[in-house]
Design an enzyme around this catalytic site. Structure first.
Site, PDB file in Angstrom:
ATOM      1  NE  ARG A  78      -3.381   0.361   2.478  1.00  0.00           N
ATOM      2  CZ  ARG A  78      -4.157   0.752   3.779  1.00  0.00           C
ATOM      3  NH1 ARG A  78      -4.184  -0.107   4.678  1.00  0.00           N
ATOM      4  NH2 ARG A  78      -4.594   2.154   3.949  1.00  0.00           N
ATOM      5  CD  GLN A 109     -12.054   9.717   9.321  1.00  0.00           C
ATOM      6  OE1 GLN A 109     -12.700   8.850   9.850  1.00  0.00           O
ATOM      7  NE2 GLN A 109     -12.608  10.576   8.368  1.00  0.00           N
ATOM      8  CG  ASN A 110      -7.151  10.174   3.998  1.00  0.00           C
ATOM      9  OD1 ASN A 110      -8.174   9.454   4.545  1.00  0.00           O
ATOM     10  ND2 ASN A 110      -7.446  11.151   3.343  1.00  0.00           N
ATOM     11  CG  HIS A 127      -7.420   6.563  11.710  1.00  0.00           C
ATOM     12  ND1 HIS A 127      -8.503   6.466  10.822  1.00  0.00           N
ATOM     13  CD2 HIS A 127      -8.176   6.791  12.786  1.00  0.00           C
ATOM     14  CE1 HIS A 127      -9.608   6.570  11.291  1.00  0.00           C
ATOM     15  NE2 HIS A 127      -9.339   6.908  12.685  1.00  0.00           N
ATOM     16  CB  CYS A 163      13.326  -3.148  16.554  1.00  0.00           C
ATOM     17  SG  CYS A 163      13.961  -1.959  17.638  1.00  0.00           S
ATOM     18  CB  CYS A 166      14.241  -4.326  21.071  1.00  0.00           C
ATOM     19  SG  CYS A 166      12.975  -4.703  20.100  1.00  0.00           S
ATOM     20  CB  THR A 204     -15.049  11.376   6.180  1.00  0.00           C
ATOM     21  OG1 THR A 204     -15.089  10.113   7.078  1.00  0.00           O
ATOM     22  CG2 THR A 204     -15.927  12.313   6.574  1.00  0.00           C
ATOM     23  CG  ASN A 229     -19.284  12.513   0.664  1.00  0.00           C
ATOM     24  OD1 ASN A 229     -19.262  11.960  -0.532  1.00  0.00           O
ATOM     25  ND2 ASN A 229     -18.804  11.860   1.817  1.00  0.00           N
TER      26      ASN A 229
HETATM   27  N1  APR Z   1     -14.245  13.259  -3.322  1.00  0.00           N
HETATM   28  C1  APR Z   1     -15.001  13.530  -1.882  1.00  0.00           C
HETATM   29  N2  APR Z   1     -15.651  12.335  -1.337  1.00  0.00           N
HETATM   30  C2  APR Z   1     -15.431  11.210  -2.094  1.00  0.00           C
HETATM   31  C3  APR Z   1     -14.753  11.187  -3.218  1.00  0.00           C
HETATM   32  C4  APR Z   1     -14.262  12.374  -3.894  1.00  0.00           C
HETATM   33  N3  APR Z   1     -13.735  12.132  -4.987  1.00  0.00           N
HETATM   34  N4  APR Z   1     -14.966   9.702  -3.834  1.00  0.00           N
HETATM   35  C5  APR Z   1     -15.363   9.105  -2.557  1.00  0.00           C
HETATM   36  N5  APR Z   1     -15.837   9.964  -1.636  1.00  0.00           N
HETATM   37  C6  APR Z   1     -16.538   9.735  -0.423  1.00  0.00           C
HETATM   38  C7  APR Z   1     -17.334   8.624  -0.461  1.00  0.00           C
HETATM   39  O1  APR Z   1     -18.764   8.881  -0.925  1.00  0.00           O
HETATM   40  C8  APR Z   1     -17.501   8.308   1.078  1.00  0.00           C
HETATM   41  O2  APR Z   1     -18.425   8.853   1.814  1.00  0.00           O
HETATM   42  O3  APR Z   1     -15.504   9.465   0.621  1.00  0.00           O
HETATM   43  C9  APR Z   1     -16.120   8.751   1.538  1.00  0.00           C
HETATM   44  C10 APR Z   1     -15.059   7.750   1.877  1.00  0.00           C
HETATM   45  O4  APR Z   1     -15.451   6.855   3.037  1.00  0.00           O
HETATM   46  P1  APR Z   1     -14.667   5.664   3.495  1.00  0.00           P
HETATM   47  O5  APR Z   1     -14.185   4.943   2.314  1.00  0.00           O
HETATM   48  O6  APR Z   1     -15.450   5.013   4.563  1.00  0.00           O
HETATM   49  O7  APR Z   1     -13.547   6.379   3.972  1.00  0.00           O
HETATM   50  P2  APR Z   1     -13.172   7.102   5.365  1.00  0.00           P
HETATM   51  O8  APR Z   1     -14.693   7.798   5.797  1.00  0.00           O
HETATM   52  O9  APR Z   1     -12.052   7.871   5.469  1.00  0.00           O
HETATM   53  O10 APR Z   1     -13.101   5.900   6.468  1.00  0.00           O
HETATM   54  C11 APR Z   1     -12.918   6.186   7.859  1.00  0.00           C
HETATM   55  O11 APR Z   1     -12.679   3.855   8.267  1.00  0.00           O
HETATM   56  O12 APR Z   1     -11.604   1.834   7.554  1.00  0.00           O
HETATM   57  C12 APR Z   1     -11.494   2.925   8.354  1.00  0.00           C
HETATM   58  O13 APR Z   1      -9.672   3.781   9.385  1.00  0.00           O
HETATM   59  C13 APR Z   1     -10.230   3.608   8.258  1.00  0.00           C
HETATM   60  O14 APR Z   1      -9.668   6.114   8.223  1.00  0.00           O
HETATM   61  C14 APR Z   1     -10.618   4.900   7.877  1.00  0.00           C
HETATM   62  C15 APR Z   1     -11.955   5.299   8.445  1.00  0.00           C
END
Ligand code: APR
Length: 265
Positions: A78, A109-110, A127, A163, A166, A204, A229
């Site tokens: 990744r 959260q990224n 995160h 590590c 250790c 998100t 979004n």
């Molecule tokens: N621009 C804006 N929003 C977008 C785009 C875009 N180009 N493409 C997708 N989205 C939206 C989707 O509609 C969704 O609502 O981004 C959101 C992504 O949601 P998730 O995939 O759930 O990601 P996230 O909200 O960051 O997840 C939160 O969950 O899996 C755990 O730890 C992980 O940090 C992550 C957390």
């Protein structure tokens, strides 16, 4: 709730005024802000680059302890994919916003590090980060090597490095399911939610707590919350404004309309 559904129509004037006059802007981002950089989001990752793995199965301490090479290999892959991606106009617009408002707190959260690469001066990574692995045994930081020389193909198993202090196994620097968020980072994010007067929530699904709590905390204090979004989320029922579009469409347009004379490419 005033909404705009197309990136070129004027955004609500009340929103633009709040943006220009805000004292403390909180920006909360999720995987959607990096989607236009080519990084699949979590909820669509299962048919994306990481389709062969289920994050919920691999992103746990138990999964790592049971099979360190499998979990380390997935994260190394990744990280190598992320380093082939570039920040997109949304990341760059957020970096520009930091120069346009008196105070900006960026909470993400990224784990991809794209906000930093776009020039955002301070990023609260709730995160963790793909770029800050550390020892599973003693916590000593590990400087990740060039991903090309260590990356496994498509996340194939790859023994984690040892590590240097250790000789314990090095683990990915992300917060796994079931682990606590870094306390200092969460405290700073919570303080921002309790002091900001405007929140931009970008890309998100607002499904994962406690991150999803931040805009709600701000709302209860009278701050305005803007949902950015292309799709609806639970936050739509509470947000003050909704800008329905992708992050890379909406955020640069928001900066342009907020400061039309300042110029923003
Ligand atoms: N621009 C804006 N929003 C977008 C785009 C875009 N180009 N493409 C997708 N989205 C939206 C989707 O509609 C969704 O609502 O981004 C959101 C992504 O949601 P998730 O995939 O759930 O990601 P996230 O909200 O960051 O997840 C939160 O969950 O899996 C755990 O730890 C992980 O940090 C992550 C957390």
């Amino acid at each position: 709730m005033p909404t705009s559904s197309h990136a070129t129509e004027p955004y609500p004037s009340e929103l633009l005024t709040r943006l220009r006059t805000c004292r403390h802007l909180l920006v909360l981002t999720g995987a959607g802000v990096s989607q236009e950089s080519g990084i699949p989001t979590f909820r669509d990752a299962l048919n994306g680059l990481w389709g062969r793995f289920d994050p919920a199965q691999l992103a746990t301490p138990e999964a790592f302890d049971a099979d360190p090479p499998l979990v380390w290999g997935w994260y190394a892959w990744r990280r190598s994919q992320v380093l082939l991606c570039e920040p997109n106009p949304a990341h760059r617009a957020i970096a520009v916003l930091a120069d346009r408002v008196p105070r900006l707190t960026l909470v993400t959260q990224n784990v991809d590090g794209l906000h930093q690469r776009a020039g955002s001066p301070a990023v609260l990574e709730l995160h963790g980060s793909l770029h800050r692995p550390y020892c599973r045994a003693c916590g000593h930081p590990h400087i990740p090597s060039d991903p090309q020389c260590e990356v496994s193909l498509e996340g194939a198993p790859l023994p984690p490095p040892r590590c240097e202090r250790c000789r314990g196994p090095v683990r990915p620097g992300v917060v796994w399911f079931g682990e606590a968020l870094p306390a200092d980072v969460w405290d700073a994010a919570e303080t921002a939610a309790n002091t900001c007067d405007l929140v931009l929530v970008v890309g998100t699904s607002a499904l994962v707590y406690p991150a999803a709590e931040l805009p709600l905390t701000a709302l209860t204090r009278g701050a305005a919350v803007v949902q950015i979004n292309p799709d609806r989320t639970d936050l739509d029922d509470f947000a003050t404004f909704r800008l329905g579009g992708t992050a890379a469409q909406v955020l640069p347009e928001l900066v342009r309309q907020g400061w039309p004379d300042a110029g923003f490419g």
